[in-house]
Write an enzyme that holds these catalytic residues in place. Sequence first.
Site, PDB file in Angstrom:
ATOM      1  N   LYS A  52      -6.274 -42.272  35.688  1.00  0.00           N
ATOM      2  CA  LYS A  52      -7.367 -42.512  34.728  1.00  0.00           C
ATOM      3  C   LYS A  52      -6.787 -42.891  33.364  1.00  0.00           C
ATOM      4  CE  LYS A  52     -10.391 -39.631  37.409  1.00  0.00           C
ATOM      5  NZ  LYS A  52     -10.855 -38.290  37.742  1.00  0.00           N
ATOM      6  N   GLN A  96     -11.414 -32.694  35.002  1.00  0.00           N
ATOM      7  CA  GLN A  96     -10.900 -32.973  36.349  1.00  0.00           C
ATOM      8  C   GLN A  96     -11.186 -31.782  37.275  1.00  0.00           C
ATOM      9  OE1 GLN A  96      -9.504 -35.973  37.366  1.00  0.00           O
ATOM     10  NE2 GLN A  96      -9.663 -35.071  39.397  1.00  0.00           N
ATOM     11  N   ASP A 119     -18.815 -38.877  34.070  1.00  0.00           N
ATOM     12  CA  ASP A 119     -18.645 -38.635  35.508  1.00  0.00           C
ATOM     13  C   ASP A 119     -20.006 -38.552  36.208  1.00  0.00           C
ATOM     14  OD1 ASP A 119     -16.265 -38.581  36.860  1.00  0.00           O
ATOM     15  OD2 ASP A 119     -15.761 -36.511  36.342  1.00  0.00           O
TER      16      ASP A 119
END
Length: 295
Positions: A52, A96, A119
Amino acid sequence: MAKIIDGNRIAQQIHQEIEEQVRALRTQGVQPCLAVILVGEDPASLVYVGRKQKACEQFGIASRTLRYGADFSEHELLQLIGELNSDSSVHGILVQLPLPHSLSSSRVIQAIAPEKDVDGFHPVNRGKLAAGEECYAPCTPAGIQEMLIREKIDIAGKHVVIVGRSGIVGMPLAVMLAQKKPGANATVTLCHTGTRDLSYHTRQAEILIVASGRAGTITGEMVQEGCVVIDVGVNRIVDSTHPKGYRLVGDVDFAAVEKKAAAISPVPGGVGPMTIAMLMKNTLQAARKQSAGVS
Ligand code: NAP
Protein backbone atom coordinates in the site's frame (compact mmCIF):
# COMPACT_ATOMS: atom_id res chain seq x y z
CA MET A 1 -8.51 -22.20 -23.04
CA ALA A 2 -9.80 -19.31 -21.00
CA LYS A 3 -8.87 -15.70 -21.51
CA ILE A 4 -6.68 -14.63 -18.59
CA ILE A 5 -8.00 -11.50 -16.88
CA ASP A 6 -4.86 -9.51 -16.19
CA GLY A 7 -5.45 -7.52 -12.99
CA ASN A 8 -2.02 -5.87 -13.26
CA ARG A 9 -2.84 -4.45 -16.70
CA ILE A 10 -6.25 -3.11 -15.64
CA ALA A 11 -4.80 -1.65 -12.42
CA GLN A 12 -2.14 0.06 -14.54
CA GLN A 13 -4.85 1.81 -16.60
CA ILE A 14 -6.52 2.99 -13.38
CA HIS A 15 -3.10 4.07 -12.10
CA GLN A 16 -2.65 6.43 -15.05
CA GLU A 17 -6.13 7.92 -14.61
CA ILE A 18 -5.69 8.45 -10.87
CA GLU A 19 -2.16 9.84 -11.18
CA GLU A 20 -3.51 12.52 -13.53
CA GLN A 21 -6.32 13.40 -11.13
CA VAL A 22 -3.91 13.53 -8.18
CA ARG A 23 -1.71 15.92 -10.16
CA ALA A 24 -4.71 18.13 -10.93
CA LEU A 25 -5.67 18.20 -7.23
CA ARG A 26 -2.10 19.10 -6.26
CA THR A 27 -2.21 22.16 -8.55
CA GLN A 28 -5.13 23.29 -6.36
CA GLY A 29 -2.89 22.94 -3.28
CA VAL A 30 -4.32 19.60 -2.07
CA GLN A 31 -1.96 16.66 -1.49
CA PRO A 32 -4.02 13.45 -0.96
CA CYS A 33 -2.68 11.53 2.05
CA LEU A 34 -3.35 8.06 3.41
CA ALA A 35 -2.46 7.00 6.96
CA VAL A 36 -1.92 3.26 7.38
CA ILE A 37 -1.80 1.84 10.91
CA LEU A 38 -0.16 -1.51 11.57
CA VAL A 39 -0.22 -3.10 15.02
CA GLY A 40 1.83 -6.26 15.62
CA GLU A 41 4.12 -8.33 13.43
CA ASP A 42 1.79 -10.45 11.28
CA PRO A 43 4.02 -11.31 8.26
CA ALA A 44 1.23 -11.12 5.67
CA SER A 45 0.09 -7.75 7.09
CA LEU A 46 3.66 -6.43 6.79
CA VAL A 47 3.65 -7.39 3.10
CA TYR A 48 0.22 -5.81 2.49
CA VAL A 49 1.17 -2.57 4.25
CA GLY A 50 4.40 -2.40 2.23
CA ARG A 51 2.39 -2.78 -1.00
CA LYS A 52 0.00 0.00 0.00
CA GLN A 53 2.90 2.31 0.83
CA LYS A 54 4.56 1.55 -2.52
CA ALA A 55 1.28 2.12 -4.38
CA CYS A 56 0.89 5.53 -2.72
CA GLU A 57 4.37 6.49 -3.95
CA GLN A 58 3.52 5.33 -7.48
CA PHE A 59 0.13 7.11 -7.56
CA GLY A 60 1.53 10.40 -6.17
CA ILE A 61 -0.41 9.99 -2.90
CA ALA A 62 1.40 10.87 0.34
CA SER A 63 1.41 8.10 2.94
CA ARG A 64 2.10 7.82 6.64
CA THR A 65 2.77 4.32 7.86
CA LEU A 66 2.35 4.12 11.62
CA ARG A 67 3.77 0.90 13.11
CA TYR A 68 3.32 -0.30 16.68
CA GLY A 69 4.14 -3.44 18.61
CA ALA A 70 1.53 -6.02 19.61
CA ASP A 71 1.50 -4.44 23.10
CA PHE A 72 -0.03 -1.18 21.74
CA SER A 73 -3.21 -0.74 23.78
CA GLU A 74 -6.71 -0.19 22.43
CA HIS A 75 -6.83 3.11 24.32
CA GLU A 76 -3.65 4.29 22.57
CA LEU A 77 -4.94 3.14 19.19
CA LEU A 78 -8.29 4.92 19.62
CA GLN A 79 -6.45 8.06 20.67
CA LEU A 80 -4.22 7.87 17.57
CA ILE A 81 -7.27 7.44 15.31
CA GLY A 82 -8.90 10.44 17.02
CA GLU A 83 -5.84 12.55 16.22
CA LEU A 84 -5.80 11.41 12.58
CA ASN A 85 -9.55 12.10 12.32
CA SER A 86 -8.94 15.74 13.22
CA ASP A 87 -5.77 16.13 11.13
CA SER A 88 -6.91 17.92 7.96
CA SER A 89 -3.74 16.88 6.07
CA VAL A 90 -4.81 13.18 6.35
CA HIS A 91 -7.70 12.21 4.05
CA GLY A 92 -7.82 8.44 4.45
CA ILE A 93 -7.22 6.18 7.47
CA LEU A 94 -6.70 2.45 7.18
CA VAL A 95 -6.12 0.04 10.04
CA GLN A 96 -4.49 -3.14 8.72
CA LEU A 97 -6.46 -6.23 9.79
CA PRO A 98 -6.29 -8.61 11.51
CA LEU A 99 -5.46 -6.79 14.74
CA PRO A 100 -3.90 -8.63 17.69
CA HIS A 101 -6.57 -10.50 19.73
CA SER A 102 -6.31 -8.04 22.61
CA LEU A 103 -7.84 -5.29 20.42
CA SER A 104 -11.46 -5.06 19.23
CA SER A 105 -11.48 -4.59 15.44
CA SER A 106 -15.07 -3.44 15.54
CA ARG A 107 -14.44 -0.69 18.15
CA VAL A 108 -11.32 0.39 16.28
CA ILE A 109 -13.04 0.56 12.88
CA GLN A 110 -15.97 2.45 14.38
CA ALA A 111 -13.53 5.06 15.73
CA ILE A 112 -12.47 6.06 12.20
CA ALA A 113 -14.39 9.07 10.86
CA PRO A 114 -16.68 7.62 8.14
CA GLU A 115 -15.48 10.28 5.66
CA LYS A 116 -11.88 9.02 6.14
CA ASP A 117 -12.80 5.31 6.08
CA VAL A 118 -11.27 4.56 2.66
CA ASP A 119 -11.45 0.79 3.34
CA GLY A 120 -15.25 1.08 3.51
CA PHE A 121 -15.51 -1.00 6.71
CA HIS A 122 -17.21 1.54 9.00
CA PRO A 123 -20.87 0.67 9.75
CA VAL A 124 -21.95 4.01 8.24
CA ASN A 125 -20.31 3.11 4.92
CA ARG A 126 -21.62 -0.47 5.10
CA GLY A 127 -25.14 0.86 5.71
CA LYS A 128 -24.91 3.32 2.84
CA LEU A 129 -23.63 0.56 0.56
CA ALA A 130 -26.62 -1.64 1.45
CA ALA A 131 -28.97 1.31 0.87
CA GLY A 132 -27.40 1.95 -2.55
CA GLU A 133 -26.17 5.40 -1.47
CA GLU A 134 -22.86 6.98 -2.40
CA CYS A 135 -20.11 5.78 -0.04
CA TYR A 136 -16.61 4.30 0.12
CA ALA A 137 -17.17 0.78 -1.17
CA PRO A 138 -14.82 -1.87 0.26
CA CYS A 139 -11.79 -2.13 -2.01
CA THR A 140 -11.80 -5.83 -2.95
CA PRO A 141 -15.49 -6.02 -4.02
CA ALA A 142 -15.10 -2.66 -5.80
CA GLY A 143 -11.99 -3.99 -7.56
CA ILE A 144 -13.82 -7.13 -8.72
CA GLN A 145 -16.75 -5.12 -10.09
CA GLU A 146 -14.37 -2.70 -11.84
CA MET A 147 -12.41 -5.64 -13.28
CA LEU A 148 -15.56 -7.15 -14.80
CA ILE A 149 -16.71 -3.80 -16.19
CA ARG A 150 -13.34 -2.97 -17.75
CA GLU A 151 -13.09 -6.47 -19.26
CA LYS A 152 -16.51 -5.75 -20.84
CA ILE A 153 -18.07 -8.73 -19.09
CA ASP A 154 -21.76 -7.92 -18.92
CA ILE A 155 -23.05 -8.40 -15.37
CA ALA A 156 -26.67 -7.31 -15.86
CA GLY A 157 -29.08 -10.24 -15.87
CA LYS A 158 -26.31 -12.78 -15.28
CA HIS A 159 -26.39 -15.43 -12.60
CA VAL A 160 -23.47 -14.56 -10.32
CA VAL A 161 -22.51 -17.15 -7.72
CA ILE A 162 -20.24 -15.95 -4.90
CA VAL A 163 -18.51 -18.44 -2.60
CA GLY A 164 -17.80 -16.80 0.78
CA ARG A 165 -19.87 -14.32 2.77
CA SER A 166 -17.23 -12.38 4.73
CA GLY A 167 -17.89 -8.76 5.59
CA ILE A 168 -14.94 -7.60 3.51
CA VAL A 169 -15.48 -9.60 0.30
CA GLY A 170 -18.48 -11.87 -0.35
CA MET A 171 -21.30 -10.09 1.50
CA PRO A 172 -20.64 -6.54 0.24
CA LEU A 173 -19.97 -7.88 -3.25
CA ALA A 174 -23.36 -9.65 -3.26
CA VAL A 175 -25.02 -6.39 -2.22
CA MET A 176 -23.19 -4.40 -4.91
CA LEU A 177 -23.84 -6.79 -7.80
CA ALA A 178 -27.53 -7.23 -6.95
CA GLN A 179 -28.26 -3.50 -7.07
CA LYS A 180 -30.29 -1.98 -9.87
CA LYS A 181 -27.38 0.05 -11.17
CA PRO A 182 -25.04 0.06 -14.17
CA GLY A 183 -22.32 -2.58 -13.79
CA ALA A 184 -24.61 -4.64 -11.56
CA ASN A 185 -28.27 -5.84 -11.75
CA ALA A 186 -27.25 -9.50 -11.52
CA THR A 187 -29.08 -12.42 -9.96
CA VAL A 188 -26.83 -13.30 -7.04
CA THR A 189 -26.42 -16.55 -5.12
CA LEU A 190 -24.24 -16.30 -1.99
CA CYS A 191 -22.69 -19.59 -0.82
CA HIS A 192 -20.94 -20.42 2.46
CA THR A 193 -20.12 -23.42 4.62
CA GLY A 194 -23.82 -23.86 5.40
CA THR A 195 -24.63 -24.28 1.68
CA ARG A 196 -25.87 -27.77 0.82
CA ASP A 197 -24.29 -29.14 -2.37
CA LEU A 198 -21.93 -26.28 -3.26
CA SER A 199 -21.19 -27.69 -6.71
CA TYR A 200 -24.92 -27.65 -7.62
CA HIS A 201 -24.78 -23.86 -7.21
CA THR A 202 -21.34 -23.26 -8.73
CA ARG A 203 -22.33 -25.18 -11.88
CA GLN A 204 -25.22 -22.72 -12.39
CA ALA A 205 -22.85 -19.75 -12.35
CA GLU A 206 -22.36 -17.62 -15.43
CA ILE A 207 -19.95 -15.58 -13.31
CA LEU A 208 -18.34 -17.42 -10.38
CA ILE A 209 -16.50 -15.40 -7.73
CA VAL A 210 -14.60 -17.43 -5.15
CA ALA A 211 -13.48 -15.99 -1.79
CA SER A 212 -13.38 -19.00 0.52
CA GLY A 213 -9.75 -18.67 1.64
CA ARG A 214 -9.16 -22.38 0.94
CA ALA A 215 -7.05 -23.67 -1.94
CA GLY A 216 -8.86 -26.16 -4.16
CA THR A 217 -12.41 -25.12 -3.15
CA ILE A 218 -13.43 -25.08 -6.82
CA THR A 219 -12.42 -27.96 -9.10
CA GLY A 220 -12.95 -28.40 -12.84
CA GLU A 221 -16.13 -30.46 -12.33
CA MET A 222 -17.72 -27.64 -10.33
CA VAL A 223 -17.97 -25.12 -13.19
CA GLN A 224 -19.93 -25.00 -16.43
CA GLU A 225 -18.33 -24.49 -19.86
CA GLY A 226 -17.99 -20.82 -20.78
CA CYS A 227 -18.31 -19.31 -17.31
CA VAL A 228 -16.26 -16.37 -16.05
CA VAL A 229 -14.26 -17.15 -12.90
CA ILE A 230 -12.82 -14.56 -10.51
CA ASP A 231 -10.49 -16.08 -7.93
CA VAL A 232 -10.12 -13.88 -4.85
CA GLY A 233 -8.28 -16.33 -2.60
CA VAL A 234 -4.65 -15.96 -1.59
CA ASN A 235 -3.17 -19.13 -0.08
CA ARG A 236 0.47 -19.90 0.67
CA ILE A 237 1.50 -23.38 -0.44
CA VAL A 238 4.84 -24.77 0.76
CA ASP A 239 7.12 -25.15 -2.27
CA SER A 240 10.81 -25.88 -1.74
CA THR A 241 11.55 -25.17 -5.41
CA HIS A 242 10.47 -21.56 -4.92
CA PRO A 243 13.08 -19.04 -3.62
CA LYS A 244 10.70 -17.96 -0.81
CA GLY A 245 9.90 -21.57 0.13
CA TYR A 246 6.25 -21.10 -0.79
CA ARG A 247 4.08 -20.02 -3.68
CA LEU A 248 0.72 -18.28 -3.81
CA VAL A 249 -2.39 -19.96 -5.17
CA GLY A 250 -6.04 -18.97 -5.23
CA ASP A 251 -9.14 -20.88 -4.11
CA VAL A 252 -9.73 -22.29 -7.60
CA ASP A 253 -7.93 -25.22 -9.24
CA PHE A 254 -6.63 -22.94 -11.98
CA ALA A 255 -5.26 -25.61 -14.36
CA ALA A 256 -8.53 -27.58 -14.45
CA VAL A 257 -10.95 -24.62 -14.47
CA GLU A 258 -9.01 -22.70 -17.13
CA LYS A 259 -9.85 -25.48 -19.61
CA LYS A 260 -13.60 -24.88 -19.23
CA ALA A 261 -13.95 -21.18 -18.41
CA ALA A 262 -14.32 -18.38 -20.97
CA ALA A 263 -12.22 -16.13 -18.75
CA ILE A 264 -10.42 -16.48 -15.43
CA SER A 265 -8.43 -14.19 -13.12
CA PRO A 266 -5.09 -15.60 -11.95
CA VAL A 267 -3.50 -15.58 -8.48
CA PRO A 268 -1.28 -13.63 -8.15
CA GLY A 269 -1.94 -10.85 -10.66
CA GLY A 270 -5.75 -10.85 -10.59
CA VAL A 271 -7.86 -9.31 -7.84
CA GLY A 272 -4.89 -8.21 -5.65
CA PRO A 273 -3.70 -5.27 -7.81
CA MET A 274 -7.34 -4.19 -8.31
CA THR A 275 -7.86 -3.98 -4.53
CA ILE A 276 -4.89 -1.62 -4.19
CA ALA A 277 -6.05 0.48 -7.14
CA MET A 278 -9.48 0.91 -5.50
CA LEU A 279 -7.83 1.98 -2.24
CA MET A 280 -5.99 4.69 -4.16
CA LYS A 281 -9.24 5.70 -5.87
CA ASN A 282 -11.07 5.97 -2.53
CA THR A 283 -8.20 8.04 -1.06
CA LEU A 284 -8.29 10.42 -4.02
CA GLN A 285 -12.07 10.71 -3.63
CA ALA A 286 -11.69 11.40 0.12
CA ALA A 287 -9.13 14.16 -0.54
CA ARG A 288 -11.34 15.72 -3.17
CA LYS A 289 -14.43 15.71 -0.95
CA GLN A 290 -12.68 16.89 2.20
CA SER A 291 -10.92 19.73 0.38
CA ALA A 292 -14.27 20.81 -1.07
CA GLY A 293 -15.86 20.60 2.39
CA VAL A 294 -18.20 17.74 1.39
CA SER A 295 -18.47 14.75 3.74
P1 NAP B 1 -12.97 -15.37 5.46
O1 NAP B 1 -13.34 -14.22 6.32
O2 NAP B 1 -12.24 -16.51 6.03
O3 NAP B 1 -14.31 -15.91 4.79
C1 NAP B 1 -14.33 -17.06 4.02
C2 NAP B 1 -15.75 -17.33 3.58
O4 NAP B 1 -15.75 -18.48 2.76
C3 NAP B 1 -16.71 -17.62 4.74
O5 NAP B 1 -17.93 -16.99 4.48
C4 NAP B 1 -16.85 -19.15 4.72
O6 NAP B 1 -18.13 -19.58 5.12
C5 NAP B 1 -16.69 -19.43 3.23
N1 NAP B 1 -16.14 -20.76 2.97
C6 NAP B 1 -14.97 -21.29 3.38
N2 NAP B 1 -14.82 -22.54 2.91
C7 NAP B 1 -15.93 -22.80 2.18
C8 NAP B 1 -16.37 -23.94 1.46
N3 NAP B 1 -15.63 -25.05 1.36
N4 NAP B 1 -17.57 -23.88 0.85
C9 NAP B 1 -18.31 -22.76 0.91
N5 NAP B 1 -17.95 -21.65 1.58
C10 NAP B 1 -16.76 -21.67 2.21
O7 NAP B 1 -12.12 -14.89 4.21
P2 NAP B 1 -12.08 -13.46 3.44
O8 NAP B 1 -11.45 -12.45 4.31
O9 NAP B 1 -13.38 -13.17 2.79
O10 NAP B 1 -11.01 -13.82 2.31
C11 NAP B 1 -11.21 -14.89 1.42
C12 NAP B 1 -9.96 -15.11 0.61
O11 NAP B 1 -9.73 -13.96 -0.19
C13 NAP B 1 -8.69 -15.29 1.45
O12 NAP B 1 -7.83 -16.20 0.79
C14 NAP B 1 -8.07 -13.91 1.46
O13 NAP B 1 -6.66 -13.93 1.63
C15 NAP B 1 -8.43 -13.44 0.08
N6 NAP B 1 -8.50 -11.99 -0.06
C16 NAP B 1 -7.83 -11.46 -1.10
C17 NAP B 1 -7.86 -10.08 -1.29
C18 NAP B 1 -7.13 -9.50 -2.44
O14 NAP B 1 -7.05 -8.29 -2.54
N7 NAP B 1 -6.58 -10.29 -3.34
C19 NAP B 1 -8.58 -9.27 -0.42
C20 NAP B 1 -9.30 -9.85 0.61
C21 NAP B 1 -9.26 -11.24 0.78
P3 NAP B 1 -18.73 -19.35 6.61
O15 NAP B 1 -19.16 -17.92 6.64
O16 NAP B 1 -19.86 -20.28 6.67
O17 NAP B 1 -17.60 -19.65 7.55
